[in-house]
Design an enzyme around this catalytic site. Sequence first.
Site, PDB file in Angstrom:
ATOM      1  N   ASP A 195      19.217 -17.910  26.156  1.00 11.25           N
ATOM      2  CA  ASP A 195      17.961 -18.275  25.479  1.00 11.25           C
ATOM      3  C   ASP A 195      18.136 -18.556  24.000  1.00 11.25           C
ATOM      4  OD1 ASP A 195      16.714 -15.983  27.735  1.00 11.25           O
ATOM      5  OD2 ASP A 195      16.020 -18.053  27.652  1.00 11.25           O
ATOM      6  N   HIS A 208      22.403  -8.711  26.702  1.00  8.35           N
ATOM      7  CA  HIS A 208      22.216  -9.005  28.134  1.00  8.35           C
ATOM      8  C   HIS A 208      22.608  -7.783  28.940  1.00  8.35           C
ATOM      9  CE1 HIS A 208      22.428 -11.097  31.988  1.00  8.35           C
ATOM     10  NE2 HIS A 208      21.705 -12.034  31.411  1.00  8.35           N
TER      11      HIS A 208
HETATM   12  C1  SDX Z   1      17.467 -13.538  30.310  1.00  8.64           C
HETATM   13  O1  SDX Z   1      19.094 -10.541  33.817  1.00  8.64           O
HETATM   14  C2  SDX Z   1      19.362 -11.800  33.665  1.00  8.64           C
HETATM   15  O2  SDX Z   1      20.260 -12.341  34.257  1.00  8.64           O
HETATM   16  C3  SDX Z   1      18.403 -12.531  32.745  1.00  8.64           C
HETATM   17  C4  SDX Z   1      18.774 -13.979  32.392  1.00  8.64           C
HETATM   18  C5  SDX Z   1      18.693 -14.886  33.597  1.00  8.64           C
HETATM   19  O3  SDX Z   1      19.326 -15.941  33.552  1.00  8.64           O
HETATM   20  O4  SDX Z   1      17.888 -14.567  34.526  1.00  8.64           O
HETATM   21  O5  SDX Z   1      20.081 -14.012  31.847  1.00  8.64           O
HETATM   22  C6  SDX Z   1      17.809 -14.525  31.343  1.00  8.64           C
HETATM   23  O6  SDX Z   1      16.514 -12.814  30.479  1.00  8.64           O
HETATM   24  C7  SDX Z   1      18.364 -13.412  29.109  1.00  8.64           C
HETATM   25  C8  SDX Z   1      17.909 -12.255  28.153  1.00  8.64           C
HETATM   26  C9  SDX Z   1      16.793 -12.795  27.266  1.00  8.64           C
HETATM   27  N1  SDX Z   1      16.194 -11.667  26.481  1.00  8.64           N
HETATM   28  C10 SDX Z   1      16.409 -11.563  25.162  1.00  8.64           C
HETATM   29  O7  SDX Z   1      17.151 -12.289  24.502  1.00  8.64           O
HETATM   30  C11 SDX Z   1      15.610 -10.438  24.512  1.00  8.64           C
HETATM   31  C12 SDX Z   1      16.500  -9.658  23.542  1.00  8.64           C
HETATM   32  N2  SDX Z   1      17.479  -8.880  24.324  1.00  8.64           N
HETATM   33  C13 SDX Z   1      17.190  -7.532  24.656  1.00  8.64           C
HETATM   34  O8  SDX Z   1      15.851  -7.191  24.756  1.00  8.64           O
HETATM   35  C14 SDX Z   1      18.134  -6.903  25.668  1.00  8.64           C
HETATM   36  O9  SDX Z   1      19.388  -7.206  25.249  1.00  8.64           O
HETATM   37  C15 SDX Z   1      17.976  -7.268  27.130  1.00  8.64           C
HETATM   38  C16 SDX Z   1      16.564  -7.077  27.618  1.00  8.64           C
HETATM   39  C17 SDX Z   1      18.403  -8.657  27.347  1.00  8.64           C
HETATM   40  C18 SDX Z   1      18.906  -6.336  27.908  1.00  8.64           C
HETATM   41  O10 SDX Z   1      18.356  -5.075  27.864  1.00  8.64           O
HETATM   42  P1  SDX Z   1      19.153  -3.828  28.465  1.00  8.64           P
HETATM   43  O11 SDX Z   1      20.278  -4.243  29.326  1.00  8.64           O
HETATM   44  O12 SDX Z   1      18.150  -2.882  29.018  1.00  8.64           O
HETATM   45  O13 SDX Z   1      19.878  -3.236  27.195  1.00  8.64           O
HETATM   46  P2  SDX Z   1      19.258  -2.125  26.272  1.00  8.64           P
HETATM   47  O14 SDX Z   1      17.862  -2.523  25.912  1.00  8.64           O
HETATM   48  O15 SDX Z   1      19.472  -0.813  26.917  1.00  8.64           O
HETATM   49  O16 SDX Z   1      20.160  -2.273  24.955  1.00  8.64           O
HETATM   50  C19 SDX Z   1      21.373  -1.541  24.850  1.00  8.64           C
HETATM   51  C20 SDX Z   1      21.481  -1.203  23.358  1.00  8.64           C
HETATM   52  C21 SDX Z   1      20.242  -0.511  22.810  1.00  8.64           C
HETATM   53  O17 SDX Z   1      20.657   0.264  21.704  1.00  8.64           O
HETATM   54  P3  SDX Z   1      20.903   1.890  21.986  1.00  8.64           P
HETATM   55  O18 SDX Z   1      19.616   2.422  22.577  1.00  8.64           O
HETATM   56  O19 SDX Z   1      22.085   1.949  22.931  1.00  8.64           O
HETATM   57  O20 SDX Z   1      21.217   2.445  20.585  1.00  8.64           O
HETATM   58  O21 SDX Z   1      21.600  -2.439  22.618  1.00  8.64           O
HETATM   59  C22 SDX Z   1      20.470  -2.574  21.760  1.00  8.64           C
HETATM   60  C23 SDX Z   1      19.401  -1.640  22.269  1.00  8.64           C
HETATM   61  O22 SDX Z   1      18.574  -1.211  21.206  1.00  8.64           O
HETATM   62  N3  SDX Z   1      20.034  -3.959  21.892  1.00  8.64           N
HETATM   63  C24 SDX Z   1      19.621  -4.727  20.879  1.00  8.64           C
HETATM   64  C25 SDX Z   1      19.327  -5.976  21.459  1.00  8.64           C
HETATM   65  N4  SDX Z   1      19.568  -5.921  22.771  1.00  8.64           N
HETATM   66  C26 SDX Z   1      19.991  -4.674  23.042  1.00  8.64           C
HETATM   67  N5  SDX Z   1      19.449  -4.473  19.570  1.00  8.64           N
HETATM   68  C27 SDX Z   1      18.998  -5.512  18.808  1.00  8.64           C
HETATM   69  N6  SDX Z   1      18.708  -6.747  19.287  1.00  8.64           N
HETATM   70  C28 SDX Z   1      18.869  -7.001  20.606  1.00  8.64           C
HETATM   71  N7  SDX Z   1      18.588  -8.209  21.084  1.00  8.64           N
END
Ligand code: SDX
Length: 431
Positions: free
Chosen positions: A366, A308
């Site tokens: 989720d 998140h």
């Molecule tokens: C919702 O914003 C909100 O409030 C949203 C929400 C709401 O109520 O409105 O809470 C609802 O959207 C919840 C999130 C649902 N999405 C998912 O579950 C999809 C999987 N999660 C990711 O795609 C990600 O964690 C996000 C999109 C939720 C957050 O993305 P960010 O903040 O841009 O974080 P990032 O992509 O920069 O990740 C930081 C690091 C990265 O690694 P590095 O580049 O630092 O090496 O963490 C890793 C990412 O690769 N990472 C993950 C991961 N999520 C982040 N690696 C593996 N699996 C994951 N799920």
Amino acid sequence: MTRATKATLTFDNGAPPIEFPVLSGTMGPDVIDIRSLGQHGYLTYDPGFMATASCASRISYIDGDAGLLCYRGYPIEQLASQSTFMEVAYLLLYGELPNSGQKSVFEEEMRRNAMLHDQIHTVFRGFRRDAHPMAVMVGVTGALSAFYHDSTNVFDAANREQSALQLIAKIPTVAAMSYKYNMGEPFAYPQYRHHYTENFLHMMFSTPCETYQVNPILARALDRILILHADHEQNASTSTVRLAGSSGANPFACVAAGMASLWGPLHGGANEAVLKMLAEIGDVSRIPEFIKRAKDKSNPFRLMGFGHRVYKNMDPRAAVMRKTCHEVLDELDLNGDPLFQIALELERIALQDEYFISKKLYPNVDFYSGIVFRALGIPESMFTAIFALARTAGWVAQWNEMLSDSAHRIGRPRQQYIGAMPRDYVPINQR
Ligand code: SDX
């Protein structure tokens, strides 16, 4: 250390420093008010808005490190266990929990406005039967402005309140009709005898062939899930609603835009993606393989339902959702649900893995919601639609808050230009 009241920007080229006020809110990080920066020939650069406050709001608050979420100051755990979605929708819109009289009036307003203009049925028929319910919801919600244009003077408080109430009341009907259309079943009309969430279940699952009995335990579970999804600060879809609304666009179009943003798999579409992922894992023995893929930078696969932007601790909604999962599966005698077992084991393994620990990746709202929805008999294609149903209460509250501020302005982010320098047109015979 005392709180700063001023921040000074200095430059390494001897340019004079620039001072900015530091503002404090009720809770959370202080903000540096950089609104005057443009006058000095500079812009800030923050793609994805990692460290940018787009507005001041009183509606919800997240402490990502503490795993705290409050709606108008009330912790989500207390609202989920003691309140109802109707009370929470009222709280988000008006700022206070309703007393019994206010609650009755609000619920009656919801009942009386639940039905759609009968001509809207033909709007549905313009879609292919196999259209994703979210595609139908986005289209029909936007079309509502063609039927309810008598309360779209967004600069009038009474009009805004009427539109907000219309949207909260009608979105369950739009969602249920989107499902019925997809299933090829006749639309079910809202019933005045039902409360909000029971009415939605009635409109989803009743048919002319038999009397549908709402299971009160499942209705309560769904009502709690709606509470968990109702608002969440300036997430992507809420920011979309605010930006669309900042131009004075009608609220139905703004909520349709928010739905379109929510549908993305990185946002509200993640609940559907989680279930697909759990089904693909298929057995707890394959969990390590998927954890490995999620950690592989060269692999675009992510563990859906994990991570998140704000929460760097357990999403408090995920904990309530996991508890609701247990209750619903108990009620339906589905405790051996294989996907739930895989989810529990996946969470256990991931939370012990250094990659997830170091990046502070925890289950989000989720992760478990899809399992509960499926147990409630809700098809995967409707998971995000229900998220949108719940979040409409937050979207209209945020939209109304923005327009209630007489100082609000149209949102217009700037950019850093990295394209070509000015150049002369080249006739096609010289290219
Ligand atoms: C919702 O914003 C909100 O409030 C949203 C929400 C709401 O109520 O409105 O809470 C609802 O959207 C919840 C999130 C649902 N999405 C998912 O579950 C999809 C999987 N999660 C990711 O795609 C990600 O964690 C996000 C999109 C939720 C957050 O993305 P960010 O903040 O841009 O974080 P990032 O992509 O920069 O990740 C930081 C690091 C990265 O690694 P590095 O580049 O630092 O090496 O963490 C890793 C990412 O690769 N990472 C993950 C991961 N999520 C982040 N690696 C593996 N699996 C994951 N799920």
